[in-house]
Enzyme design. Structure first.
Site, PDB file in Angstrom:
ATOM      1  CD  GLU A 228     158.689  28.789  69.067  1.00 27.38           C
ATOM      2  OE1 GLU A 228     158.920  29.592  69.995  1.00 27.38           O
ATOM      3  OE2 GLU A 228     157.786  28.962  68.246  1.00 27.38           O
ATOM      4  CB  CYS A 262     160.643  28.195  76.951  1.00 21.39           C
ATOM      5  SG  CYS A 262     159.049  27.731  76.280  1.00 21.39           S
TER       6      CYS A 262
HETATM    7  P1  NAP Z   1     169.002  21.779  74.370  1.00 21.82           P
HETATM    8  O1  NAP Z   1     170.149  21.288  75.148  1.00 21.82           O
HETATM    9  O2  NAP Z   1     169.206  22.906  73.436  1.00 21.82           O
HETATM   10  O3  NAP Z   1     168.424  20.506  73.574  1.00 21.82           O
HETATM   11  C1  NAP Z   1     167.315  20.584  72.723  1.00 21.82           C
HETATM   12  C2  NAP Z   1     167.444  19.548  71.619  1.00 21.82           C
HETATM   13  O4  NAP Z   1     168.620  19.850  70.844  1.00 21.82           O
HETATM   14  C3  NAP Z   1     167.626  18.131  72.113  1.00 21.82           C
HETATM   15  O5  NAP Z   1     166.985  17.258  71.220  1.00 21.82           O
HETATM   16  C4  NAP Z   1     169.130  17.934  72.058  1.00 21.82           C
HETATM   17  O6  NAP Z   1     169.512  16.601  71.911  1.00 21.82           O
HETATM   18  C5  NAP Z   1     169.468  18.713  70.796  1.00 21.82           C
HETATM   19  N1  NAP Z   1     170.855  19.158  70.766  1.00 21.82           N
HETATM   20  C6  NAP Z   1     171.675  19.465  71.797  1.00 21.82           C
HETATM   21  N2  NAP Z   1     172.875  19.870  71.347  1.00 21.82           N
HETATM   22  C7  NAP Z   1     172.817  19.832  69.997  1.00 21.82           C
HETATM   23  C8  NAP Z   1     173.738  20.144  68.970  1.00 21.82           C
HETATM   24  N3  NAP Z   1     174.954  20.586  69.244  1.00 21.82           N
HETATM   25  N4  NAP Z   1     173.355  19.981  67.684  1.00 21.82           N
HETATM   26  C9  NAP Z   1     172.115  19.552  67.394  1.00 21.82           C
HETATM   27  N5  NAP Z   1     171.201  19.234  68.319  1.00 21.82           N
HETATM   28  C10 NAP Z   1     171.530  19.379  69.618  1.00 21.82           C
HETATM   29  O7  NAP Z   1     167.815  22.231  75.307  1.00 21.82           O
HETATM   30  P2  NAP Z   1     167.200  21.467  76.561  1.00 21.82           P
HETATM   31  O8  NAP Z   1     168.101  21.606  77.722  1.00 21.82           O
HETATM   32  O9  NAP Z   1     166.768  20.113  76.162  1.00 21.82           O
HETATM   33  O10 NAP Z   1     165.857  22.334  76.805  1.00 21.82           O
HETATM   34  C11 NAP Z   1     165.824  23.455  77.599  1.00 21.82           C
HETATM   35  C12 NAP Z   1     165.908  24.724  76.774  1.00 21.82           C
HETATM   36  O11 NAP Z   1     164.870  24.730  75.809  1.00 21.82           O
HETATM   37  C13 NAP Z   1     165.696  25.969  77.591  1.00 21.82           C
HETATM   38  O12 NAP Z   1     166.600  26.960  77.186  1.00 21.82           O
HETATM   39  C14 NAP Z   1     164.263  26.374  77.252  1.00 21.82           C
HETATM   40  O13 NAP Z   1     163.971  27.715  77.462  1.00 21.82           O
HETATM   41  C15 NAP Z   1     164.180  25.977  75.833  1.00 21.82           C
HETATM   42  N6  NAP Z   1     162.787  25.800  75.426  1.00 21.82           N
HETATM   43  C16 NAP Z   1     162.222  26.740  74.590  1.00 21.82           C
HETATM   44  C17 NAP Z   1     160.882  26.625  74.231  1.00 21.82           C
HETATM   45  C18 NAP Z   1     160.224  27.632  73.335  1.00 21.82           C
HETATM   46  O14 NAP Z   1     159.144  27.350  72.842  1.00 21.82           O
HETATM   47  N7  NAP Z   1     160.797  28.796  73.090  1.00 21.82           N
HETATM   48  C19 NAP Z   1     160.126  25.553  74.719  1.00 21.82           C
HETATM   49  C20 NAP Z   1     160.738  24.641  75.571  1.00 21.82           C
HETATM   50  C21 NAP Z   1     162.068  24.766  75.905  1.00 21.82           C
HETATM   51  P3  NAP Z   1     170.261  15.792  73.108  1.00 21.82           P
HETATM   52  O15 NAP Z   1     169.268  15.646  74.191  1.00 21.82           O
HETATM   53  O16 NAP Z   1     170.629  14.522  72.454  1.00 21.82           O
HETATM   54  O17 NAP Z   1     171.441  16.631  73.518  1.00 21.82           O
END
Ligand code: NAP
Length: 458
Positions: A228, A262
């Site tokens: 997602e 999102c």
């Molecule tokens: P993110 O930076 O991708 O982080 C999401 C999760 O992934 C966190 O638990 C993060 O942990 C972990 N993570 C980060 N880098 C990683 C890596 N290299 N390897 C493994 N895990 C890793 O996203 P965010 O900034 O928290 O959230 C915002 C994004 O989520 C936006 O793009 C939004 O559109 C998307 N989103 C999508 C949906 C949907 O249903 N489609 C819903 C909500 C949000 P850490 O915090 O420890 O880095």
């Protein structure tokens, strides 16, 4: 090693929490795996009461949990309360529907007794974002658990208290120990978890670049994944729409959750002949938003979740202005403590500008003016993302036809895109694949097994 819990609205440290070391991870995974095996042997009807207990545990602690959400990521308390309530609804929904969704499907057209049965697959690793720290996790957890699987959570590192509170909810509800396990770990630990043989599958919600990396790791380990990812949802307003209604919903669709969703509407694609009226009504609605302390009852826009996210949003707004967008309202960080950002509306944005090309994850809207319905659809599809879309028109027949031409996982006609336990949720293109919620969300992490039975031979 410690993980900080930080209040972005006040710039204060709330606490420090120990990260689970290798030994703790090993023992927690062992307990989770044993617990899941026993859980998988239960009949689905025996699991259902536990789901109702989770819903009740959430409701009992609603105020406390909502306060944690607001303190760790800055959204208005009223929205945090709604989030906890929605999690409870989701557990109730799967408690009501689980047996039906998991019932054997007899294939009447096949020879002999042929049926499809749904078996659990094991532990599902959930890597989750901070923006709905309860809902993102719980919308995935309810179907996983009702199906006989277990969940291991690696939450975003800025919401450690929410991560621990989630595990506690399952303990309060009386679920078997470890069936839902939180691991307080950094993102560097995810690869090892994906490779661990006790992890059967991965569900990831977050940004597209991280999703790509997790998909590669899960692919290498040959583990099923649901992704997602990000979005830049279009909100299309055609000339025959109810402009006032569309503008009122536009305010909610862009600015709720302080714009950090999102499925927030991000690109407002409006037919030129009504664009001035729409923009005026949209701005009038945005002016009524109240930016401030998320704990105060009247607040509608809280703090963004981190200072860095506010910087990124502001850079996108400035780049778009540089490229020719016109600011109708806002456009600046709010001075003082906290990561507040003014509700912002940019007009005369073109598809080539930053605000249209990139995902804007905060309170900033982009209006794109188009000359025709065909151009509206072309501009809507001119994006790497394909999560949700909102379409406004007075002609419902036309809406049904146009909705088939929009490249998105969901189209909401004359309404705002929203997740709902009853409706499958997910994206296409760079917004990911797989579905959560509804019956499809439950079947994602089941072994869909064919059982063919010939005549008795004795
Ligand atoms: P993110 O930076 O991708 O982080 C999401 C999760 O992934 C966190 O638990 C993060 O942990 C972990 N993570 C980060 N880098 C990683 C890596 N290299 N390897 C493994 N895990 C890793 O996203 P965010 O900034 O928290 O959230 C915002 C994004 O989520 C936006 O793009 C939004 O559109 C998307 N989103 C999508 C949906 C949907 O249903 N489609 C819903 C909500 C949000 P850490 O915090 O420890 O880095």
């Amino acid at each position: 090693m410690m993980m900080n819990s930080f209040n972005p609205a006040t710039d204060t440290l709330l606490g420090k929490f120990s990260i689970h070391d290798a030994q703790a991870i090993e023992s927690r995974l062992r307990v989770a795996s044993e617990s899941q095996k026993a859980w998988a042997r239960l009949d689905v009807r025996q699991r259902l009461p536990y789901l109702l207990q989770v819903a009740a545990a959430l409701r009992r602690k609603k105020q406390e949990l909502a306060l944690l959400i607001t303190q760790e990521m800055g959204k208005p308390l009223s929205e945090s309360l709604g989030e906890v309530e929605k999690c409870a609804w989701n557990f109730e929904y799967y408690a009501q529907q689980g047996e039906t969704f998991l019932a054997d499907q007899v294939v009447a057209s096949a020879a002999s007794d042929s049926r499809v049965v749904y078996d659990p697959i094991g532990l599902v690793l959930a890597v989750m974002p901070w923006n709905y720290p309860f809902w993102q996790v719980m919308r995935a957890a309810a179907p996983v658990l009702v199906g006989g699987n277990g969940m291991v959570l690696k939450h975003a590192s800025n919401v450690p208290q929410c991560a621990l509170a989630l595990e506690q909810v399952f303990k309060d509800a009386g679920l078997p120990e470890g069936l839902f396990t939180t691991l307080l770990v950094e993102s560097s630990a995810v690869r090892g978890l994906i490779e661990d043989e006790r992890i059967a599958a991965v569900t990831f919600t977050g940004s597209t670049p991280v999703g790509r990396s997790i998909a590669a790791q899960a692919g290498q380990a040959l583990k099923k994944q649901v992704l997602e990812l990000g979005g830049s949802d279009p909100f299309i307003v055609l000339a025959d729409a109810d402009i006032e209604a569309a503008a009122a919903v536009a305010v909610k669709a862009r600015f709720s959750n302080t714009g950090q969703s999102c499925i927030s509407a991000k690109r407002f694609i409006v037919e030129q002949s009504i664009a001035d009226r729409f923009a005026e009504a949209f701005v009038a609605g945005a002016r009524k938003l109240v930016v401030g302390d998320p704990l105060l009852p009247g607040t509608t826009i809280g703090s963004m979740a981190r200072g860095k996210l506010r910087e990124e949003l502001h850079a996108q707004v400035l780049a778009s202005i540089q490229e020719g967008a016109k600011v109708l309202i806002g456009g600046q960080p709010v001075p003082g403590p906290g990561a507040y950002y003014e509700p912002t509306i940019l007009d005369h944005v073109t598809p080539a500008m930053t605000a249209a090309r990139e995902e804007t994850f905060g309170p900033a809207a982009a209006i794109l003016r188009v000359a025709s319905v065909d151009e509206a659809i072309a501009v809507a599809n001119d994006s790497p993302f394909g999560l949700g879309a909102s379409l406004w028109t007075g002609d419902l027949d036309r809406a049904r036809q146009l909705s088939r031409r929009i490249e998105a996982g969901a189209v909401f006609v004359n309404g705002m895109v929203a997740s709902d336990p009853r409706l499958p949720f997910g994206g296409t293109k760079q917004s990911g694949y797989g579905r959560e919620l509804g019956h499809l969300g439950l079947h994602e992490f089941m072994n869909i097994k064919t059982v063919w039975t010939g005549p008795a031979t004795n």
